[in-house]
Design a protein around this motif. Sequence first.
Motif, PDB file in Angstrom:
ATOM      1  N   ARG A  75       0.740  -1.279  -0.082  1.00  0.00           N
ATOM      2  CA  ARG A  75       0.252  -0.563  -0.159  1.00  0.00           C
ATOM      3  C   ARG A  75       0.803   1.251  -0.204  1.00  0.00           C
ATOM      4  O   ARG A  75       0.302   2.065  -0.851  1.00  0.00           O
ATOM      5  N   ARG A  76       1.514   1.232   0.799  1.00  0.00           N
ATOM      6  CA  ARG A  76       3.226   2.832   0.670  1.00  0.00           C
ATOM      7  C   ARG A  76       3.555   2.899  -0.505  1.00  0.00           C
ATOM      8  O   ARG A  76       4.026   3.738  -0.636  1.00  0.00           O
ATOM      9  N   ILE A  77       3.733   1.852  -1.250  1.00  0.00           N
ATOM     10  CA  ILE A  77       4.699   1.223  -2.556  1.00  0.00           C
ATOM     11  C   ILE A  77       3.865   2.379  -3.439  1.00  0.00           C
ATOM     12  O   ILE A  77       4.261   3.514  -3.877  1.00  0.00           O
ATOM     13  N   VAL A  78       3.013   2.223  -3.494  1.00  0.00           N
ATOM     14  CA  VAL A  78       1.025   2.039  -4.286  1.00  0.00           C
ATOM     15  C   VAL A  78       1.145   3.646  -3.602  1.00  0.00           C
ATOM     16  O   VAL A  78       0.959   4.507  -5.316  1.00  0.00           O
TER      17      VAL A  78
ATOM     18  N   ARG B  40       3.502  10.797  -7.829  1.00  0.00           N
ATOM     19  CA  ARG B  40       4.445  11.265  -8.127  1.00  0.00           C
ATOM     20  C   ARG B  40       3.948  11.406 -10.097  1.00  0.00           C
ATOM     21  O   ARG B  40       4.042  11.008 -10.788  1.00  0.00           O
ATOM     22  N   MET B  41       2.667  10.241  -9.804  1.00  0.00           N
ATOM     23  CA  MET B  41       1.579  10.162 -11.485  1.00  0.00           C
ATOM     24  C   MET B  41       0.061  10.263 -10.573  1.00  0.00           C
ATOM     25  O   MET B  41      -0.302   8.822 -10.458  1.00  0.00           O
ATOM     26  N   PRO B  42      -0.269  11.480 -10.904  1.00  0.00           N
ATOM     27  CA  PRO B  42      -1.549  11.738 -10.174  1.00  0.00           C
ATOM     28  C   PRO B  42      -2.762  11.112 -10.836  1.00  0.00           C
ATOM     29  O   PRO B  42      -3.562  10.954 -10.096  1.00  0.00           O
ATOM     30  N   ASP B  43      -2.551  10.474 -12.476  1.00  0.00           N
ATOM     31  CA  ASP B  43      -3.826  10.188 -13.421  1.00  0.00           C
ATOM     32  C   ASP B  43      -3.599   8.680 -13.716  1.00  0.00           C
ATOM     33  O   ASP B  43      -2.911   8.613 -15.012  1.00  0.00           O
TER      34      ASP B  43
ATOM     35  N   VAL C  55      11.082   1.666   0.400  1.00  0.00           N
ATOM     36  CA  VAL C  55       9.619   2.100  -0.595  1.00  0.00           C
ATOM     37  C   VAL C  55       9.715   3.351  -0.697  1.00  0.00           C
ATOM     38  O   VAL C  55       9.177   3.109  -2.516  1.00  0.00           O
ATOM     39  N   ALA C  56      10.790   4.241  -1.153  1.00  0.00           N
ATOM     40  CA  ALA C  56      10.958   5.171  -1.747  1.00  0.00           C
ATOM     41  C   ALA C  56      11.682   4.809  -2.531  1.00  0.00           C
ATOM     42  O   ALA C  56      11.979   5.000  -4.031  1.00  0.00           O
ATOM     43  N   LEU C  57      12.407   3.893  -2.856  1.00  0.00           N
ATOM     44  CA  LEU C  57      13.285   2.915  -4.000  1.00  0.00           C
ATOM     45  C   LEU C  57      12.232   2.591  -4.860  1.00  0.00           C
ATOM     46  O   LEU C  57      12.864   1.966  -6.292  1.00  0.00           O
TER      47      LEU C  57
ATOM     48  N   LEU D 125       8.954   3.969 -11.856  1.00  0.00           N
ATOM     49  CA  LEU D 125       8.335   5.202 -12.284  1.00  0.00           C
ATOM     50  C   LEU D 125       9.523   4.968 -13.202  1.00  0.00           C
ATOM     51  O   LEU D 125       9.203   5.605 -15.196  1.00  0.00           O
ATOM     52  N   ALA D 126      10.822   5.560 -12.800  1.00  0.00           N
ATOM     53  CA  ALA D 126      11.423   5.240 -14.077  1.00  0.00           C
ATOM     54  C   ALA D 126      11.837   3.787 -15.211  1.00  0.00           C
ATOM     55  O   ALA D 126      12.503   4.516 -16.012  1.00  0.00           O
TER      56      ALA D 126
END
Length: 448
Positions: A69-72, A78-81, A289-291, A297-298
Amino acid sequence: MYQRLIPPLRWHQRVDEGLLEATERDRARIVQAAPVRRLQQKTQVFPLDVQASVRSRLTHSLEVQETGRRIVLAILARMPDPGVPPMTLLSLVEMSCLLHDVGNPPFGHFGEQVIGAWCQQHLPALYPQALGRAMSAAWEPFFTDLCHFDGNAQSLRLVHHLHELDLTLGQLAALCKYPGGAEAQGWRAKRGVYLSEAPVMEEVARRLGLAPGSRHPLVYIMEAADDVSYCIADLEDAVDRRLLSHVELLAALHEAQPDNYMATLITQAEQSCDGFFPAFRFALERDLVALAAQTYLAHHDAILAGRHDEPLLHGQSPAAQALETLRQVARRHVFKRREVESLELEGFAALRGILGTYATLLALPGSEFQAVLEGNGGPSSFLARRLCHRLSARHVRAYHRALAHPDARFADAHDQEWYYRVRLLIDYVSGMTDTYALAEYRLLSAGA
């Protein structure tokens, strides 16, 4: 961008569901499913453990669910849509995390090895007894399939064919960690789908537009959440069980990763008023989680296209290296301890004893097994009849459904019947909890 990969479609399609409604229906079915409840009495690391503070498969799965859940949430920030409601993505990942271990047998990964090894050792002799002929080359793929027990493949079989949860196609695909493919590299070399479920996943991939053998994008998140959760938890449980002292743990961590990142994690955790493990876990999970979100995303386009082959936490970053350090320390200082291995040997004896007794059913000719299953066996079926009475009715129904439709992949109906008879036994044994398996073993060996 995710509309194609997460449609409100089921194997038995409903036309009156919106996407959010379908996702919520999946969630309710999964949370209420019996296999999820049974995880409470299945091994995480320490078989047969009764201490509430030490993790079971259920508590581990709940931790994986929270990490997923935290990763999502970090990705969505950073991916609002994403093209679908954010709650849909959250629910799909959370439920994949909750389900990821439901196919694991008693006694954890050790139980997987025992079942596979038993099949490899005994099926070659049982096949000719039941079918009256030697194994042919055409049977080889099915023999290999039966001898490779995999908890991920069993999870898919359990939710789709055994418990018939009729989940959405996106949820099914997001559960399949190793869909299998032509290339034998990395995770692609792993077979996480049995031949019994291969047609299902091929159709799911076709309907979702996934490339052959490629993962659903959300699988990467579930995999990362699992890696984060178990690597920290295994060492915490080892210290809780006093298999490893706090001093020994710190020395092992320093030795395995003598860099500033690990030293800083340890120092801050030692100075925290929250206690060492809560502080250590919070700081490392935060960075992991941040990684995971950053990596996802990358490589987003490659992941969506099925071209990405590395896990999200693969790499040389300090947090990823710390995760690998935890794995190494657990392997060297926990899993080889006498207490752990003694408990594994107890599970080994139980599983082999149960499988050995129930092998009586696999040695019967097909017509005789059908008669015994229906309660019509003669005097010679004394043991077989009683063993059949102990089989799960749900598993027997799945066996009958599988035989109701001839499968051209098999040389004849006898091969198809025996393959699903072996699956029936594997389904029954792998679905047992640790405590039930021990009780069954004691019952079956009482007169020995």
